[in-house]
Design an enzyme around this catalytic site. Structure first.
Site, short mmCIF file in Angstrom:
data_model
loop_
_atom_site.label_atom_id
_atom_site.label_comp_id
_atom_site.label_asym_id
_atom_site.label_seq_id
_atom_site.Cartn_x
_atom_site.Cartn_y
_atom_site.Cartn_z
N ASP A 67 0.79 -1.24 0.00
CA ASP A 67 0.00 0.00 0.00
C ASP A 67 0.82 1.30 0.00
OD1 ASP A 67 -1.92 -1.95 0.24
OD2 ASP A 67 -2.80 -1.21 2.10
N ASP A 88 -4.50 -0.97 -1.66
CA ASP A 88 -5.79 -0.86 -0.99
C ASP A 88 -6.73 -0.29 -2.07
OD1 ASP A 88 -6.77 -1.34 1.65
OD2 ASP A 88 -6.99 0.81 1.99
N HIS A 132 -10.64 0.36 -2.56
CA HIS A 132 -12.01 0.33 -2.06
C HIS A 132 -13.04 0.86 -3.05
CE1 HIS A 132 -10.36 -0.80 1.76
NE2 HIS A 132 -9.82 0.37 2.02
N HIS A 185 -10.93 6.65 1.59
CA HIS A 185 -9.55 6.57 1.09
C HIS A 185 -9.41 5.50 0.02
CE1 HIS A 185 -9.70 3.35 4.10
NE2 HIS A 185 -8.69 2.80 3.44
N LYS A 216 -6.80 -5.28 -2.83
CA LYS A 216 -7.54 -5.82 -1.68
C LYS A 216 -8.50 -4.78 -1.14
CE LYS A 216 -3.77 -4.49 1.34
NZ LYS A 216 -4.54 -3.40 1.99
N CYS A 256 -1.98 -2.76 7.69
CA CYS A 256 -1.83 -3.69 6.57
C CYS A 256 -0.51 -4.45 6.58
CB CYS A 256 -2.07 -2.96 5.25
SG CYS A 256 -3.80 -2.45 5.12
C1 VGL Z 1 -4.68 0.62 5.80
C2 VGL Z 1 -6.22 1.59 7.17
C3 VGL Z 1 -7.18 1.43 6.21
C4 VGL Z 1 -3.25 0.20 5.60
C5 VGL Z 1 -5.63 0.45 4.83
O1 VGL Z 1 -2.80 0.11 4.43
O2 VGL Z 1 -2.56 -0.02 6.62
N1 VGL Z 1 -4.97 1.17 6.96
N2 VGL Z 1 -6.89 0.86 5.04
ZN ZN Z 2 -8.31 0.78 3.50
#
Ligand code: VGL
Ligand code: ZN
Length: 242
Positions: free
Chosen positions: A47, A85, A87, A120, A145, A190
């Site tokens: 990420d 990440d 979404h 996000h 993911k 993550c």
């Molecule tokens: C993450 C919070 C929400 C991460 C992803 O990559 O650690 N943290 N989504």
């Molecule tokens: Zn996230």
């Protein structure tokens, strides 16, 4: 000698007499450059996206600093996997999806307690793009993911429902990988969940601490390191990697 064994060996030298330490000719305070990833090792870059860097929607303090560290580490690895990440708009992990909820509060989901985040990393947005300075031309796989609206996924291996696999373990195993080195953002979410699942799935797992940065929400960073240590995740620095 497997990477792990050589690391332990150097540690023993370190812990031995000062004379042995000097005879070994190791000058640095740590056993620098003693872990040599081979064909059975993979670098997992978690990420490193605009959303988690200053100017993004869920910035992690110092997040941009991991980029040059990871770029340099990449030269040591035959196998590199990148995660994003990814979404949906209105994702269940967004506070804005839950009436009356604010970011960094929690809610109860069918799969357990969910921290609620600012919106996000929405699929296809600039915010969700990999950081422009991340240079990983030899990466073989980008795994996305958290793309199902009702389920989060911190881990690169298994979604937050603890059931749905992303396929990453199969990919790595089919390619003969038994050891993963986890880097990226964020250490306590993550990165930690990915390293913990790697252990559960039978991989040797390292987290390269200075190639990560944390969110650290209500002590989450210390809790994550404790869990990782109990699970046998090895905490190292980028300079430990040859
Ligand atoms: C993450 C919070 C929400 C991460 C992803 O990559 O650690 N943290 N989504
Ligand atoms: Zn996230």
């Amino acid at each position: 000698m497997p990477a792990d064994a050589s690391f332990e060996f150097s540690r023993r030298i370190f812990l031995g007499s000062t004379a042995a330490w000097l005879v070994a000719g190791v000058g640095a305070a740590r056993a620098a450059g003693t872990i040599k990833p081979g064909p059975k090792s993979a670098l997992i870059v978690v990420d490193v996206q605009n959303c988690f860097i200053d100017g993004g929607t869920l910035p992690v303090k110092g997040g941009a600093a991991v980029v040059p560290v990871i770029n340099k580490l990449a030269a040591s690895f035959d196998n590199i996997v990148v995660t994003q990440d990814w979404h949906t708009p209105g994702h269940a992990s967004f506070a804005s999806t839950h009436a009356g909820k604010k970011p960094f509060e929690t809610t109860s989901m069918p799969y357990g307690t969910q921290v609620l985040w600012p919106d996000h990393c929405v699929q296809g947005s600039d915010d969700a793009a990999l950081h422009k300075d991340l240079k990983l031309p030899t990466a073989g796989l980008i795994i996305r993911k958290g793309f199902r609206k009702d389920v989060d996924s911190y881990s690169a291996f298994v979604e937050a429902d603890n059931k749905t696999k992303t396929g990453l373990a199969g990919y790595l195993k089919e390619r003969g990988v038994d050891t993963v080195f986890v880097t990226g953002l964020a250490t306590d979410f993550c990165v930690a969940w990915t390293a913990l699942d790697a252990r559960k799935l039978g991989f040797t797992a390292y987290v390269i601490e200075d190639a990560t940065r944390a969110i650290d929400l209500n002590g989450s960073l210390a809790a994550a390191w404790k869990k990782m240590s109990e699970a046998g995740v090895k905490r190292i620095q980028a300079s430990d990697v040859a």
